[in-house]
Motif scaffolding. Structure first.
Motif, PDB file in Angstrom:
ATOM      1  N   ASN A 149      -7.346  -3.227 -82.425  1.00  0.00           N
ATOM      2  CA  ASN A 149      -8.687  -3.704 -82.762  1.00  0.00           C
ATOM      3  C   ASN A 149      -9.702  -3.476 -81.649  1.00  0.00           C
ATOM      4  OD1 ASN A 149      -7.709  -4.624 -85.229  1.00  0.00           O
ATOM      5  ND2 ASN A 149      -7.210  -6.655 -84.408  1.00  0.00           N
ATOM      6  N   LEU A 150      -9.221  -3.285 -80.419  1.00  0.00           N
ATOM      7  CA  LEU A 150     -10.136  -3.087 -79.297  1.00  0.00           C
ATOM      8  C   LEU A 150     -10.831  -1.734 -79.337  1.00  0.00           C
ATOM      9  CD1 LEU A 150      -8.243  -4.559 -76.192  1.00  0.00           C
ATOM     10  CD2 LEU A 150     -10.353  -5.405 -77.212  1.00  0.00           C
ATOM     11  N   VAL A 151     -10.260  -0.783 -80.058  1.00  0.00           N
ATOM     12  CA  VAL A 151     -10.804   0.576 -80.045  1.00  0.00           C
ATOM     13  C   VAL A 151     -12.254   0.594 -80.529  1.00  0.00           C
ATOM     14  CG1 VAL A 151     -10.611   2.880 -81.054  1.00  0.00           C
ATOM     15  CG2 VAL A 151      -8.554   1.672 -80.326  1.00  0.00           C
ATOM     16  N   VAL A 152     -12.496   0.015 -81.687  1.00  0.00           N
ATOM     17  CA  VAL A 152     -13.834   0.053 -82.272  1.00  0.00           C
ATOM     18  C   VAL A 152     -14.827  -0.738 -81.430  1.00  0.00           C
ATOM     19  CG1 VAL A 152     -15.222  -0.575 -84.293  1.00  0.00           C
ATOM     20  CG2 VAL A 152     -12.937   0.403 -84.596  1.00  0.00           C
ATOM     21  N   THR A 153     -14.444  -1.938 -80.998  1.00  0.00           N
ATOM     22  CA  THR A 153     -15.380  -2.771 -80.235  1.00  0.00           C
ATOM     23  C   THR A 153     -15.686  -2.171 -78.872  1.00  0.00           C
ATOM     24  OG1 THR A 153     -13.499  -4.116 -79.460  1.00  0.00           O
ATOM     25  CG2 THR A 153     -14.693  -4.898 -81.408  1.00  0.00           C
ATOM     26  N   THR A 154     -14.671  -1.568 -78.232  1.00  0.00           N
ATOM     27  CA  THR A 154     -14.899  -0.943 -76.924  1.00  0.00           C
ATOM     28  C   THR A 154     -15.809   0.272 -77.056  1.00  0.00           C
ATOM     29  OG1 THR A 154     -12.719  -1.671 -76.147  1.00  0.00           O
ATOM     30  CG2 THR A 154     -13.788   0.097 -74.920  1.00  0.00           C
ATOM     31  N   ASP A 155     -15.543   1.103 -78.053  1.00  0.00           N
ATOM     32  CA  ASP A 155     -16.373   2.288 -78.269  1.00  0.00           C
ATOM     33  C   ASP A 155     -17.827   1.893 -78.535  1.00  0.00           C
ATOM     34  OD1 ASP A 155     -16.194   5.395 -79.017  1.00  0.00           O
ATOM     35  OD2 ASP A 155     -17.507   4.410 -80.470  1.00  0.00           O
ATOM     36  N   ALA A 156     -18.018   0.850 -79.371  1.00  0.00           N
ATOM     37  CA  ALA A 156     -19.372   0.411 -79.695  1.00  0.00           C
ATOM     38  C   ALA A 156     -20.080  -0.163 -78.474  1.00  0.00           C
ATOM     39  CB  ALA A 156     -19.329  -0.620 -80.814  1.00  0.00           C
ATOM     40  N   ARG A 157     -19.346  -0.910 -77.657  1.00  0.00           N
ATOM     41  CA  ARG A 157     -19.959  -1.523 -76.474  1.00  0.00           C
ATOM     42  C   ARG A 157     -20.360  -0.476 -75.439  1.00  0.00           C
ATOM     43  NH1 ARG A 157     -23.336  -4.454 -73.949  1.00  0.00           N
ATOM     44  NH2 ARG A 157     -22.608  -5.516 -72.073  1.00  0.00           N
TER      45      ARG A 157
END
Length: 450
Positions: A149-157
């Motif tokens: 789940n960290l992939v999407v949030t990290t990329d967006a941040r």
């Protein structure tokens, strides 16, 4: 359900384990970032692999555990980490007895570079999203793989932060990756996230991690290194509790406490602050070990504690001021350490620095406003006070003068497995464990009244 909490009195953080049938009674009460009092729980030895903290014990909720939420007084940091210097990752990973399931996960901090946005990779479990980057401190650099789940949030941040840069003026992106798994591959360390991992980009809480500006930016702000203390596993639920009253004394009576029987004893002393010594810095970079707090020195780009013989990527910033305090005809010097000053100001060192008071040699106005105030100091007598009759006293906590006496719970059984709380008439007070004594002070300069 596994939680991570920071224990205020012990200055450490531990796991809390809650079985599913108990969690349903507390799920609506416990929120991340809240401050709580837990009562009627028991402790067990911390077992298992990839534990996100190095505490030797964990807290277990029982069916009778009570949870009470308190107002946040900012005395407990919102975030705490157990950082490992990037130069030590290979040593840590190489020492694993079970490389696939080490006992602990690892927290790292550095500058994010070479970010690779989301792409798919074929794994034994099918196609999975992944993003990668390198983390560096200017000397060492390691690859980080982000999963789940960290992939999407990290990329967006990361995209959000980069979009905020001015044209041609790209600032460093400070990244903290907590609870990671280390693996050695072809003589280099690979860092991978786990389901328990979190990634913080340019965290702006009690950290001021905005300038890694020298040689690809060195770290500047607080980190948490685990205590080397061990905690015995519980063998009994028979709790012995004692509630002593701390004696309130005058300055003259305090100076007369010179027999060895008073060593390490605490006393309350009501004083008026006459002046603050400004010849020394008002904060210092501290060793992160809970029972040390020695001032660190910068050596070859690292922060080193000479007493513990350990290097840390980031030192803690702690208050230390010397005041001349008086009552009637008596006047003595008191050294106020971090907890005492934080309670009087309601702010941490990093909060003051965030307000623009960055020079450790220039005392900010909020500190100077302590002059003239009547306060109650909790003083712990040290070797110097007893053996050489020193009248420089070390303050482990301090309160407004409306607080004169209070009760402190002390557990006299080190193997105790159940924690009990007693209602105290004065809210918000707790023991000042962890404040260094005179043997650990970095300066014993005495203020002389002009």
């Amino acid at each position: 359900m596994m939680l991570s909490i920071l224990l205020y009195d012990l200055d450490c953080h531990v796991h809390v384990f809650v079985y599913a049938d108990n969690w349903k009674y507390h799920a609506d009460k416990i929120v991340e970032g809240g401050v709580f009092v837990f009562s009627n729980f028991y402790t067990k030895e911390a077992l298992g692999s990839l534990r996100p903290m190095s505490s030797k014990f964990r807290i277990n909720f029982s069916p009778s555990t009570n949870v009470e939420r308190l107002e946040d007084d900012y005395m407990i940091a919102r975030h705490e980490f157990e950082f490992v210097d990037l130069s030590n990752l290979f040593v840590v990973a190489n020492a694993y007895e079970k490389p696939d399931s080490p006992s602990y996960s690892t927290d790292v901090i550095g500058v994010l570079v070479n970010f690779e946005h989301i792409w798919e990779i074929k794994t034994m479990y099918g196609l999975k999203d992944i993003c990668k980057f390198r983390i560096t401190d200017g000397r060492d650099s390691h690859k980080v793989a982000v999963w789940g789940n960290l992939v999407v949030t990290t990329d967006a941040r990361v995209r959000e932060v980069k979009e905020g840069f001015k044209d041609g003026e790209e600032e460093p992106i400070i990244v903290i990756v907590s609870s990671t798994k280390l693996k050695i591959w072809r003589s280099s360390v690979k860092i991978s996230t786990l389901p328990a991992s979190k990634i913080y980009i340019n965290l702006d809480h009690d950290f001021s991690l905005k300038s890694f500006i020298h040689i690809c930016i060195r770290l500047r702000e607080e980190g948490y290194v685990p205590s080397d203390k061990t905690t015995s596993s519980p063998t009994t639920t028979d709790v012995k509790e004692v509630v002593p009253v701390i004696e309130t004394v005058t300055l003259k009576e305090l100076s007369e406490k010179t027999s060895t029987g008073f060593l390490k004893m605490s006393f309350m002393c009501k004083v008026k602050v006459k002046s603050i010594g400004e010849s020394d810095n008002w904060w210092y970079g501290s060793c992160n070990k809970n029972d040390c707090h020695e001032e660190v020195i910068k050596f070859e780009g690292k922060y080193r504690c000479a007493r513990c013989q350990k290097n840390y990527p980031v030192p803690q910033k702690r208050f230390k001021i010397v005041v001349l305090a008086e009552v009637d005809t008596e006047a003595f010097n008191f050294v106020l350490y971090d907890r005492a000053v934080k309670r009087l100001l309601g702010k941490t060192v990093t909060k003051l620095m965030a307000e623009g008071y960055n020079d450790p040699a220039s005392y900010p106005p909020p500190l100077k406003q302590i002059t003239g105030r009547e306060i109650t100091n909790k003083v712990e007598l040290t070797d110097d006070n007893i053996l050489v009759s020193s009248i420089v006293y070390y303050v482990v906590d301090a309160y407004e003068c409306s607080v004169i006496t209070y009760l402190v719970l002390e557990d006299i059984d080190t193997g105790t497995s159940v924690s009990n709380y007693t209602n105290i008439s004065v809210p918000g007070l707790s023991d000042g464990a962890g404040t260094p004594g005179s043997a650990l002070s970095t300066s014993k300069r005495v203020i002389k009244e002009k």
